[in-house]
Design a protein around this motif. Structure first.
Motif, short mmCIF file in Angstrom:
data_model
loop_
_atom_site.label_atom_id
_atom_site.label_comp_id
_atom_site.label_asym_id
_atom_site.label_seq_id
_atom_site.Cartn_x
_atom_site.Cartn_y
_atom_site.Cartn_z
N UNK A 40 0.85 -1.18 0.00
CA UNK A 40 0.00 0.00 0.00
C UNK A 40 0.89 1.24 0.00
N UNK A 41 0.62 2.17 -0.89
CA UNK A 41 1.43 3.39 -0.97
C UNK A 41 0.54 4.55 -1.39
N UNK A 42 1.02 5.75 -1.18
CA UNK A 42 0.26 6.94 -1.53
C UNK A 42 -0.79 7.26 -0.49
N UNK A 43 -1.63 8.26 -0.81
CA UNK A 43 -2.61 8.75 0.15
C UNK A 43 -3.99 8.12 0.00
N UNK A 44 -4.22 7.38 -1.06
CA UNK A 44 -5.52 6.77 -1.29
C UNK A 44 -5.82 5.71 -0.23
N UNK A 45 -7.11 5.50 0.06
CA UNK A 45 -7.50 4.41 0.95
C UNK A 45 -7.33 3.10 0.19
N UNK A 46 -6.77 2.11 0.86
CA UNK A 46 -6.50 0.83 0.23
C UNK A 46 -7.42 -0.25 0.78
N UNK A 47 -7.62 -1.28 -0.02
CA UNK A 47 -8.34 -2.46 0.44
C UNK A 47 -7.56 -3.02 1.62
N UNK A 48 -8.22 -3.49 2.62
CA UNK A 48 -7.55 -4.00 3.81
C UNK A 48 -8.05 -5.37 4.18
N UNK A 49 -7.49 -5.91 5.21
CA UNK A 49 -6.51 -5.28 6.08
C UNK A 49 -5.11 -5.29 5.47
N UNK A 50 -4.29 -4.41 5.97
CA UNK A 50 -2.90 -4.31 5.53
C UNK A 50 -2.08 -5.46 6.13
N UNK A 51 -1.32 -6.11 5.29
CA UNK A 51 -0.45 -7.20 5.77
C UNK A 51 0.51 -6.69 6.84
N UNK A 52 1.11 -5.52 6.58
CA UNK A 52 2.08 -4.98 7.53
C UNK A 52 1.42 -4.67 8.88
N UNK A 53 0.18 -4.18 8.88
CA UNK A 53 -0.53 -3.91 10.14
C UNK A 53 -0.79 -5.21 10.89
N UNK A 54 -1.09 -6.28 10.17
CA UNK A 54 -1.34 -7.56 10.82
C UNK A 54 -0.09 -8.12 11.48
#
Length: 128
Positions: A40-54
């Protein structure tokens, strides 16, 4: 980006369906896996959940042993190796995780290469 999904991009649905079918084939329960999205990069909202957050949150939820694989890729790439196999392992351990197993893609397995070649030939529709 979430907007792409909202506009009809089937990628997130295809990821969830692939995970569901793999889990079924491996006899993994519906509550024993999670689908996440990386890069996920940039300012747009991304589909989640984020792998890195998990990688940060799972150990706090009591998930101390983690098997990770990326079925959305047909082979391991540098991005996957860096973000998931290397940085992900470090992040998971730093968050309190105990065991992290990265399961590599099929890559050069002869059966996979034969199946991939058959798919390509079938979908070339005679173009060469």
């Amino acid at each position: 980006p979430q907007k792409n999904s909202d506009d009809g991009d089937p990628y997130p649905h295809e990821c969830h369906e692939t995970a569901r079918l793999l889990a079924k084939a491996l006899s993994i329960g519906e509550n024993d896996y999670v689908v996440s999205f990386q890069s996920q990069f940039g300012k747009a909202k991304w589909v989640g959940p984020s792998t890195q957050a998990l990688f940060d949150s799972l150990p706090k939820q009591g998930v101390l042993d983690l098997d990770v694989f990326c079925p959305g890729f047909i082979s391991d790439c540098l991005e996957t190796m860096e973000e998931i196999a290397i940085a992900g392992r470090e992040q998971f351990h730093e968050a309190g995780g105990r065991q992290y197993r990265y399961i590599p893609c099929l890559n050069t397995d002869a059966a996979w290469i034969d199946a991939l070649a058959a798919l390509v030939e079938r979908n070339l529709q005679g173009w060469r």
